[in-house]
Design a protein around this motif. Structure first.
Motif, short mmCIF file in Angstrom:
data_model
loop_
_atom_site.label_atom_id
_atom_site.label_comp_id
_atom_site.label_asym_id
_atom_site.label_seq_id
_atom_site.Cartn_x
_atom_site.Cartn_y
_atom_site.Cartn_z
N LEU A 269 -12.68 16.87 75.85
CA LEU A 269 -11.41 16.36 76.24
C LEU A 269 -10.60 15.94 74.78
CD1 LEU A 269 -9.91 15.50 78.77
CD2 LEU A 269 -10.77 13.16 78.35
N ALA A 270 -11.54 14.98 74.26
CA ALA A 270 -10.80 14.50 72.88
C ALA A 270 -10.56 15.68 71.85
CB ALA A 270 -11.98 13.59 72.26
N ALA A 271 -11.12 16.58 71.82
CA ALA A 271 -10.73 17.69 70.87
C ALA A 271 -9.63 18.41 71.50
CB ALA A 271 -12.10 18.69 70.97
N SER B 18 -15.65 24.97 65.75
CA SER B 18 -15.65 23.74 64.92
C SER B 18 -16.06 22.52 65.47
CB SER B 18 -14.67 23.57 63.97
OG SER B 18 -13.33 23.26 64.85
N VAL B 19 -16.30 22.63 67.04
CA VAL B 19 -16.70 21.60 67.57
C VAL B 19 -17.98 21.85 68.47
CG1 VAL B 19 -16.45 19.79 69.16
CG2 VAL B 19 -14.46 20.23 67.78
N GLU C 74 -16.42 14.01 77.17
CA GLU C 74 -15.21 13.08 76.42
C GLU C 74 -15.06 14.03 74.99
OE1 GLU C 74 -18.13 11.71 77.26
OE2 GLU C 74 -17.34 10.40 78.99
N THR C 75 -16.29 14.48 74.49
CA THR C 75 -15.69 15.13 73.09
C THR C 75 -14.95 16.43 73.10
OG1 THR C 75 -18.12 14.58 72.43
CG2 THR C 75 -16.97 16.02 71.06
N HIS D 274 -21.13 15.00 65.11
CA HIS D 274 -21.39 15.89 63.88
C HIS D 274 -20.52 15.62 62.89
CE1 HIS D 274 -18.11 18.38 65.71
NE2 HIS D 274 -18.32 19.18 64.75
N TYR E 238 -22.42 8.28 60.82
CA TYR E 238 -21.94 9.27 61.96
C TYR E 238 -21.87 8.35 63.42
CZ TYR E 238 -23.22 12.88 59.32
OH TYR E 238 -23.33 13.98 58.25
N PHE F 201 -16.57 12.96 67.61
CA PHE F 201 -17.27 13.98 67.35
C PHE F 201 -18.72 13.73 66.60
CE2 PHE F 201 -12.98 16.33 66.74
CZ PHE F 201 -12.84 16.43 68.07
N GLY G 33 -15.07 9.47 72.58
CA GLY G 33 -14.82 10.98 72.25
C GLY G 33 -14.95 11.28 71.07
N PRO H 79 -26.97 17.28 59.44
CA PRO H 79 -27.68 15.73 59.09
C PRO H 79 -27.38 14.64 60.01
CG PRO H 79 -25.47 16.52 57.92
CD PRO H 79 -25.86 17.76 58.74
N TRP H 80 -26.31 14.97 60.86
CA TRP H 80 -26.03 13.98 61.95
C TRP H 80 -27.06 13.68 62.83
CZ3 TRP H 80 -25.41 15.90 66.97
CH2 TRP H 80 -25.27 17.60 66.99
N PRO I 139 -21.20 23.66 66.47
CA PRO I 139 -22.24 22.84 65.62
C PRO I 139 -22.83 21.74 66.56
CG PRO I 139 -19.72 22.94 64.83
CD PRO I 139 -19.81 23.76 66.07
N ILE I 140 -22.23 21.38 67.63
CA ILE I 140 -22.84 20.29 68.45
C ILE I 140 -24.02 21.17 69.29
CG2 ILE I 140 -22.79 18.53 70.07
CD1 ILE I 140 -19.85 18.16 69.36
N ILE J 275 -9.69 7.80 74.43
CA ILE J 275 -10.16 7.64 75.73
C ILE J 275 -11.41 6.73 75.84
CG2 ILE J 275 -9.70 9.97 76.35
CD1 ILE J 275 -12.37 10.89 75.39
N VAL K 153 -29.81 10.57 61.95
CA VAL K 153 -29.34 9.14 61.97
C VAL K 153 -30.00 8.36 63.03
CG1 VAL K 153 -27.34 9.77 60.81
CG2 VAL K 153 -27.32 9.40 63.23
N ALA K 154 -30.26 7.27 62.82
CA ALA K 154 -31.22 6.33 63.93
C ALA K 154 -30.12 6.19 65.06
CB ALA K 154 -31.28 4.92 63.23
N ARG K 155 -30.64 6.00 66.31
CA ARG K 155 -29.83 6.04 67.50
C ARG K 155 -29.96 4.67 68.01
NH1 ARG K 155 -27.61 10.66 69.85
NH2 ARG K 155 -27.73 12.24 68.01
N MET L 237 -6.36 16.42 70.88
CA MET L 237 -6.04 16.43 69.54
C MET L 237 -5.37 17.61 68.97
SD MET L 237 -8.50 13.76 67.71
CE MET L 237 -9.79 14.57 68.14
#
Lengths: 236, 388
Positions: free
Chosen positions: A132-134, A147-148, A129-130, B90, B132, B88, B86, A230-231, A151-152, B82, A234-236, A137
């Motif tokens: 696809l979205a990137a 940049s996507v 999904e990430t 980060h 985030y 990001f 989707g 930093p992301w 980093p991930i 979507i 975070v708590a999930r 856009m």
């Protein structure tokens, strides 16, 4: 080869393993040089290995069919015994025996063996999904990667860097036994000084410095990763 | 306006995902593509921003042929939402929203400030800006996804099952807010869903597609319900068509009956005196209906207290004065007293209406529709008779 100055001391100095600190203070300049050599020999191959692994890992991820061969071939490199690899690198790369490039080249091969897989798996950890979205856009392919995706993928790649760096610290020491300057030399000296009676201080010093070095590298990578991602905290 | 001109997508293995589709999605409206899986609805959507290239045919945005625009440029001018947002992982929420403005190299500070406004617009407090995505619920992530699609103020939005992955309660909220937002923004929207109820609720026009990528019917929701083009559409539109079609019929001026309502806090004895057939409507201080009180079931001893919220039956739905016949009928049918509660647009009590009165209205309207349909059929027969 230099004759270690310790030969004279060996008979009268206390040979208890706990006297490694005295041994260090007595041979400070040599030992610090070994330490420095060890630092750069451990780190440089990881950096070069990562640079080589990024495109290879990207290809393994981008073209699914290439994943199994790339991963098995690079993985197989890791099964070559280190001492054999150190010996075989000079003829393969047209170097003289005991060339200073011999050890970094061999260790780069090991780093690539470890890192190609984590780069590919790290890129695979980015959700569809990430991606696809990137694209939707308007990210271009390169921009999306830089940049996507990277980093991930960073936490997965960083985990691989930790393994590669720590394993390099111990592999570098093996090169000391074939006469290259690094902390491994301390083991060599210890063995030479152990006739007729065992003499432990240099051996223990080598172990202690290797462990401290590995811990320091590991800590720096963990800290750096935490600051860069930093992301992840975070708590999930 | 988004216009498909005999667009076909055929994959190398011979599968036809979309089969010579001709459709025009008008500007400022929501056009929904709906159909079972494998009907090519998502493929159609992705051909609009060239995530998938058509095998043949052309797609125009207003008068611009999409094939002649660089894909990344084209996409930056089209919002995209979507199913699983989707986002990001980060990037913070505010930076996620500002993604396209950043890509367009707009001033970062301005882009962030605008992103904050958009967050508010989609119903997220500013406190979420620096979180985030992993810290948000599915519904909240979806809202961020919508805000992100709106960030560069694109005239066109593509939405691929944006509300399918959230629970039904949140879905309904998101749908309602989406309609409100669209009322303010008037974007040209292509919306994909497999849920015919969602299509009928959201679409100004609905394109029903069948497996093999063929368009089965392209019509307004009311038309789809009252005149499905063929057995496939009729089956897909499903049960309760007659009842659901009432959702597109305005109730008009119903003749309302007065009702002696009591306010919360008044003595139960007053309520008992006001009751009609054992039930009395309870309102709050602003005369907004709160529920029905069954005074018939209370004996004299129980009548000493006052009217409190926990005594109320909340079964009845409220129908707005300007609502549809479906809402009015539902209010009457669901009311425990049998008297449907109609409210003014500000939520205050207007009056009650019985089911039989609503049915009279429905029957009156249906008679008109039947006559119209007969006239149409006659005209069609005459026309085909002439050509034969």
């Amino acid at each position: 080869m230099r004759v270690p100055a310790t030969t004279v001391l060996a008979t009268d100095a206390n040979s208890s393993p706990w006297h490694f600190w005295t041994y260090f203070m007595d041979h400070r300049s040599d030992d610090l040089r070994y330490l420095w050599d060890h630092v750069y020999l451990s780190l440089l191959p990881v950096v070069v290995g990562l640079i080589i692994s990024l495109p290879l890992g990207f290809i393994a991820r981008r073209y699914r069919w290439s994943y199994p061969p790339i991963i098995s071939i690079t993985g197989l490199l890791y099964t070559i015994p280190s001492i054999a690899l150190f010996v075989i690198v000079p003829p393969l790369f047209g170097l003289k025996s005991l060339d200073p490039k011999q050890v970094p080249i061999a260790l780069t091969i090991y780093s690539v063996a470890l890192l190609v897989r984590v780069v590919a798996d790290g890129l695979a950890s980015v959700s569809e999904e990430t991606l696809l979205a990137a694209s939707a856009m308007g990210f271009g392919r390169m921009r999306r990667l830089l940049s996507v995706e990277l980093p991930i993928a960073a936490p997965v790649i960083a985990a691989g860097l930790r393994v590669a760096t720590v394993s390099n610290v111990s592999l570098v020491a093996v090169a000391g036994t074939i006469g290259m300057d690094n902390l491994g030399r301390l083991f060599d000296e210890g063995i030479q000084l152990s006739t007729p009676t065992p003499y432990y201080p240099p051996i223990v010093l080598g172990i202690v410095l290797c462990v401290l070095l590995a811990l320091a590298f590991d800590g720096i990578i963990v800290l750096g990763t935490r600051l860069l991602t930093p992301w992840r905290r975070v708590a999930r | 306006m988004i216009r498909f001109e005999s667009v076909t997508k055929r994959y190398p293995d011979g599968t036809v995902a979309v089969d010579s589709l001709d459709i025009e999605a008008p500007s400022g409206e929501i056009t929904v593509f709906v159909g079972p899986s494998g009907c090519g609805k998502t493929t159609s959507l992705r051909m609009i921003n060239r995530m998938i290239e058509p095998t043949s045919g052309r797609i125009f945005l207003d008068d611009r042929d999409t094939a002649k625009v660089k894909p990344s440029e084209l996409r930056r001018g089209i919002g995209y939402v979507i199913q699983h947002s989707g986002l990001f992982p980060h990037r913070t929420v505010v930076d996620n929203v500002a993604t396209v403005p950043f890509l367009l190299r707009q001033d970062k500070k301005k882009a962030r400030a605008h992103a904050l406004e958009l967050l508010e617009r989609v119903g997220l407090p500013a406190a979420f800006a620096d979180r985030y995505p992993a810290q948000l619920s599915g519904g909240q992530q979806q809202r961020v996804g919508v805000a992100r699609a709106l960030a560069a103020d694109p005239p066109i939005m593509l939405m691929d099952e944006p509300f399918s992955a959230v629970d039904p309660v949140v879905r309904e909220q998101l749908q309602n807010e989406f309609l409100r937002l669209q009322g303010e923004l008037g974007k040209t929207i292509a919306f994909v869903t497999h849920d015919i109820d969602e299509a009928i609720k959201l679409g100004d026009r609905v394109a029903v597609m069948r497996v093999g990528g063929k368009l089965a019917q392209f019509a307004t929701p009311a038309e789809l319900l009252s005149r499905p083009a063929d057995a496939f559409v009729a089956g897909f539109v499903g049960r309760d068509r007659g009842y659901r079609a009432l959702g597109f019929a305005e109730a008009g001026a119903l003749s309302l009956s007065g009702e002696k309502a009591v306010a919360l806090g008044e003595p139960l004895r007053t309520a008992a005196d006001q009751a009609d057939e054992g039930w009395v409507l309870v309102v709050d201080g602003e005369r907004k209906p709160q529920g029905w009180l069954a005074v018939g079931g209370l004996d004299d001893g129980a009548l000493s207290g006052e009217v409190t919220p926990d005594l109320l039956n909340l079964g009845g739905t409220l129908a707005p004065e300007s609502g549809t016949l479906r809402e009015a009928l539902d209010a009457a049918l669901s009311s425990p007293s049998g008297r449907g509660v109609i409210v003014h647009d500000d939520g205050t009590f207007a009056g009650t209406v019985g089911a039989s009165h609503v049915l009279e209205r429905i029957e009156h309207r249906a008679a008109g529709v039947r006559k119209q349909a007969l006239d149409d059929a006659g005209a069609e027969a005459a026309a085909s008779g002439r050509t034969a």
